[in-house]
Design an enzyme around this catalytic site. Structure first.
Site, PDB file in Angstrom:
ATOM      1  N   LYS A 257       0.889  -1.172  -0.124  1.00 48.65           N
ATOM      2  CA  LYS A 257       0.074   0.068  -0.029  1.00 48.65           C
ATOM      3  C   LYS A 257       0.929   1.240   0.034  1.00 48.65           C
ATOM      4  O   LYS A 257       0.509   2.366  -0.929  1.00 48.65           O
ATOM      5  CB  LYS A 257      -0.823  -0.055   1.354  1.00 48.65           C
ATOM      6  CG  LYS A 257      -1.718   1.205   1.534  1.00 48.65           C
ATOM      7  CD  LYS A 257      -2.355   1.310   2.604  1.00 48.65           C
ATOM      8  CE  LYS A 257      -1.564   1.444   4.112  1.00 48.65           C
ATOM      9  NZ  LYS A 257      -1.444   2.833   4.351  1.00 48.65           N
ATOM     10  N   ASN A 258       1.758   1.515   0.847  1.00 47.34           N
ATOM     11  CA  ASN A 258       2.748   2.564   1.191  1.00 47.34           C
ATOM     12  C   ASN A 258       3.406   2.748  -0.060  1.00 47.34           C
ATOM     13  O   ASN A 258       4.343   3.890  -0.232  1.00 47.34           O
ATOM     14  CB  ASN A 258       3.181   2.428   2.426  1.00 47.34           C
ATOM     15  CG  ASN A 258       2.205   2.609   3.519  1.00 47.34           C
ATOM     16  OD1 ASN A 258       1.106   3.141   3.182  1.00 47.34           O
ATOM     17  ND2 ASN A 258       2.867   2.517   4.671  1.00 47.34           N
TER      18      ASN A 258
ATOM     19  N   ARG B 286      -5.024  10.493   4.703  1.00 46.84           N
ATOM     20  CA  ARG B 286      -4.164  11.646   4.898  1.00 46.84           C
ATOM     21  C   ARG B 286      -3.043  11.549   3.534  1.00 46.84           C
ATOM     22  O   ARG B 286      -2.511  12.644   3.257  1.00 46.84           O
ATOM     23  CB  ARG B 286      -3.132  11.302   6.105  1.00 46.84           C
ATOM     24  CG  ARG B 286      -4.040  11.464   7.320  1.00 46.84           C
ATOM     25  CD  ARG B 286      -3.188  11.112   8.365  1.00 46.84           C
ATOM     26  NE  ARG B 286      -2.030  12.223   8.560  1.00 46.84           N
ATOM     27  CZ  ARG B 286      -1.900  13.307   9.071  1.00 46.84           C
ATOM     28  NH1 ARG B 286      -3.140  13.540   9.692  1.00 46.84           N
ATOM     29  NH2 ARG B 286      -1.053  14.063   8.867  1.00 46.84           N
TER      30      ARG B 286
ATOM     31  N   CYS C 123      -5.250  12.647  13.769  1.00 48.01           N
ATOM     32  CA  CYS C 123      -5.904  11.124  13.359  1.00 48.01           C
ATOM     33  C   CYS C 123      -5.586  10.227  14.609  1.00 48.01           C
ATOM     34  O   CYS C 123      -5.070  10.732  15.542  1.00 48.01           O
ATOM     35  CB  CYS C 123      -5.485  10.451  12.084  1.00 48.01           C
ATOM     36  SG  CYS C 123      -3.618   9.900  12.335  1.00 48.01           S
TER      37      CYS C 123
ATOM     38  N   ARG D 241       0.274  14.270  13.689  1.00 49.56           N
ATOM     39  CA  ARG D 241       0.712  14.085  12.303  1.00 49.56           C
ATOM     40  C   ARG D 241       0.810  15.497  11.603  1.00 49.56           C
ATOM     41  O   ARG D 241       0.053  15.592  10.432  1.00 49.56           O
ATOM     42  CB  ARG D 241      -0.051  13.039  11.689  1.00 49.56           C
ATOM     43  CG  ARG D 241       0.090  11.802  12.177  1.00 49.56           C
ATOM     44  CD  ARG D 241      -0.724  10.472  11.455  1.00 49.56           C
ATOM     45  NE  ARG D 241       0.289  10.244  10.617  1.00 49.56           N
ATOM     46  CZ  ARG D 241      -0.167   9.174   9.580  1.00 49.56           C
ATOM     47  NH1 ARG D 241      -1.512   8.737   9.706  1.00 49.56           N
ATOM     48  NH2 ARG D 241       0.582   8.908   8.467  1.00 49.56           N
TER      49      ARG D 241
ATOM     50  N   ASP E 235       4.663   0.490  12.025  1.00 52.64           N
ATOM     51  CA  ASP E 235       3.413  -0.079  11.353  1.00 52.64           C
ATOM     52  C   ASP E 235       3.358  -1.502  12.045  1.00 52.64           C
ATOM     53  O   ASP E 235       2.327  -2.396  11.714  1.00 52.64           O
ATOM     54  CB  ASP E 235       3.346   0.036  10.012  1.00 52.64           C
ATOM     55  CG  ASP E 235       3.155   1.620   9.569  1.00 52.64           C
ATOM     56  OD1 ASP E 235       2.677   2.164  10.218  1.00 52.64           O
ATOM     57  OD2 ASP E 235       3.262   1.815   8.426  1.00 52.64           O
TER      58      ASP E 235
ATOM     59  N   ARG F 154      -8.624  -0.585   4.340  1.00 50.75           N
ATOM     60  CA  ARG F 154      -7.847   0.420   3.908  1.00 50.75           C
ATOM     61  C   ARG F 154      -6.687  -0.061   3.424  1.00 50.75           C
ATOM     62  O   ARG F 154      -5.921   0.302   2.614  1.00 50.75           O
ATOM     63  CB  ARG F 154      -7.588   1.547   4.978  1.00 50.75           C
ATOM     64  CG  ARG F 154      -8.894   2.165   5.356  1.00 50.75           C
ATOM     65  CD  ARG F 154      -8.619   3.490   6.213  1.00 50.75           C
ATOM     66  NE  ARG F 154      -7.380   4.126   5.382  1.00 50.75           N
ATOM     67  CZ  ARG F 154      -6.680   5.162   6.086  1.00 50.75           C
ATOM     68  NH1 ARG F 154      -7.185   5.703   7.315  1.00 50.75           N
ATOM     69  NH2 ARG F 154      -5.660   5.950   5.521  1.00 50.75           N
TER      70      ARG F 154
END
Ligand code: EPU
Length: 413
Positions: A18-19, A88, A112, A117, A301, A393
């Site tokens: 994802k990132n 975000r 969040c 952040r 994470d 997500r």
């Protein structure tokens, strides 16, 4: 709904990261394209970015794990609050929009579930490149007269999306940009590789100093997204917490040293078997202390998932979160399942218990939801995790993948 207590067995494949995929997709608006990305995970965050890219004027076609984007003309410069508040990472269009058109208007993300952040470092970098930035009515207004100009930028803290945002903008700036104290995450390296494939001139990604020679324009992107190191780590913990034995396909072991070394310290067996990585555990984990850090340190994470595992350890572990100030929302939920965890400032003191018991619990963010599912896999009885939209997500079909490994887990409406 999870019925815990089944050791996981079998083989599972890790999806694209994802990132990595999010900044790569944002980078497509740097040039008309046509761009092609493969191994893109099917996730809500990807859908959110797709909507945003379409609003900006891109044409986006998704076919299985392949995404094609073309962006002959930017029609809007605005990333609206409705999208940025759900994700975000929408802020990643700021750098590319500004570099290509000299103009961007992006909603300022709020706080969040894991902390305040701020994005001051993104703005500092873009300002240094010559943009004028103002904040009005909750929006960032960025303007550049003429091309951005290369310069030396030293980030106050290493920031992943901040480095990515400024890096993307710098590809089209005049002259040389030097990013100091840059984030070294594998996702930054992957973005730089894809940008170089489009004609950018970037060296040093993966170190604290990245140098970019600006070019006048960029060509199409053709890139396969690398596997998700956090998803892979989550499967490792799933095997360990259920005392099972699994084999992971497309496991990016070379980017996972910190996680692998902590899991090994906890007594988990991890070894390469050809293309696969075998992960097995037979006993309760040993206690382990860890601190989250920017890459190559232990990733924030993976903190929540590791806490689920260590809540069953044979002793007391101390987990310290140094990246985000408030990333402990899962603690109260794990406690509802019988975990003994005390918060002391930035640290969680996790006193291992012999067993967890299933309970209704609530997910508060993406990685917290993964940790509750992991705890549920090991707990006695039924665990019901609500608000799993957080999970969708960032994890592709997690419940299907866990079921294929023998977990009793199903999605209920
Ligand atoms: N920070 C600042 N100013 C800035 C930017 C960051 O002070 O302008 C601080 C943050 O408050 C934080 C630290 O710097 O304390 C690091 O934050 P970073 O900017 O690196 O985080 P991010 O880029 O917003 C990405 C991932 C996150 C991951 C973090 C840390 C993406 C899209 N998101 O966020 O992923 O936790 O890096 O590794 O790449 C997730 O996938 O669940 C997730 C939250």
């Amino acid at each position: 709904m999870i019925k815990g207590g089944r050791p996981l067995h079998g083989e599972v494949r890790v999806s694209g990261a994802k990132n990595a995929a999010l900044p790569l997709l944002a980078a497509t608006i740097l040039s008309p394209g046509p761009h092609r990305l493969s191994n893109v995970p099917r996730l809500r965050d990807i859908d959110t970015l797709r909507i945003l890219l379409e609003q900006l004027g891109a044409e986006v076609e998704i076919n299985g794990d392949e995404v094609r984007v073309s962006c002959p003309k930017i029609k809007s410069h605005r990333a609206p609050y409705e999208l940025v508040k759900t994700m975000r990472a929408s802020v990643l269009v700021l750098g590319p929009l500004l570099a290509r058109t000299g103009r961007a208007m992006v909603s300022l993300p709020g706080g969040c579930a894991i902390g305040t952040r701020p994005i001051d470092q993104h703005l500092k970098g873009l300002k240094a490149l010559g943009a004028s930035i103002s904040l009005r009515h909750g929006y960032i207004y960025a303007r550049a007269r003429g091309a951005l100009r290369g310069t030396v930028i030293c980030f106050d803290v290493p920031t992943v999306t901040g480095t990515e945002n400024v890096l993307m903008a710098a590809t089209l700036a005049e002259g040389e940009t030097v990013l100091k104290n840059a984030a070294c995450e594998p996702e930054v390296v992957e973005l730089a590789r894809a940008l170089n494939g489009m004609g950018a001139r970037i060296v040093g990604a993966g170190t604290e100093e990245i140098r970019v020679q600006g070019v006048e324009s960029l060509g199409p992107m053709d890139h396969r997204v690398g596997p998700d190191r956090i998803e892979a780590g989550t499967f490792m913990v799933a095997a360990a917490i259920t005392r099972g034995e699994i084999r992971i396909r497309e496991c990016p072991l070379e980017w996972m040293e910190a996680v692998v070394s902590k899991l090994k310290e906890a007594g988990v067996e991890i070894s390469k078997e050809g293309d696969l990585v075998r992960v097995a555990a037979r006993w309760r984990p040993e206690p382990v202390d860890l601190k989250t850090r920017p890459y190559p340190g232990f990733p924030t994470d993976m903190q929540a998932q590791m806490m689920a595992l260590l809540s069953l350890a044979k002793g007391t572990s101390v987990i310290t979160e140094t990246v985000f100030e408030d990333r402990f929302m899962h603690v109260a939920e794990l406690r509802r399942m019988g975990a003994q965890i005390q918060l002391q400032g930035p640290s969680a003191v996790v006193k291992g218990v012999p067993k967890l018991t299933g309970a209704p619990v609530m997910a508060t963010d993406l990685r917290a939801s993964a940790s509750l599912i992991l705890a549920g896999l090991a707990a006695e009885g039924i665990t019901e995790v609500s608000r799993i939209y957080h999970l969708d997500r960032g994890y592709e079909k997690l419940e299907e993948k866990l079921s294929s490994l023998g977990a009793e887990i199903k999605r209920v409406r």
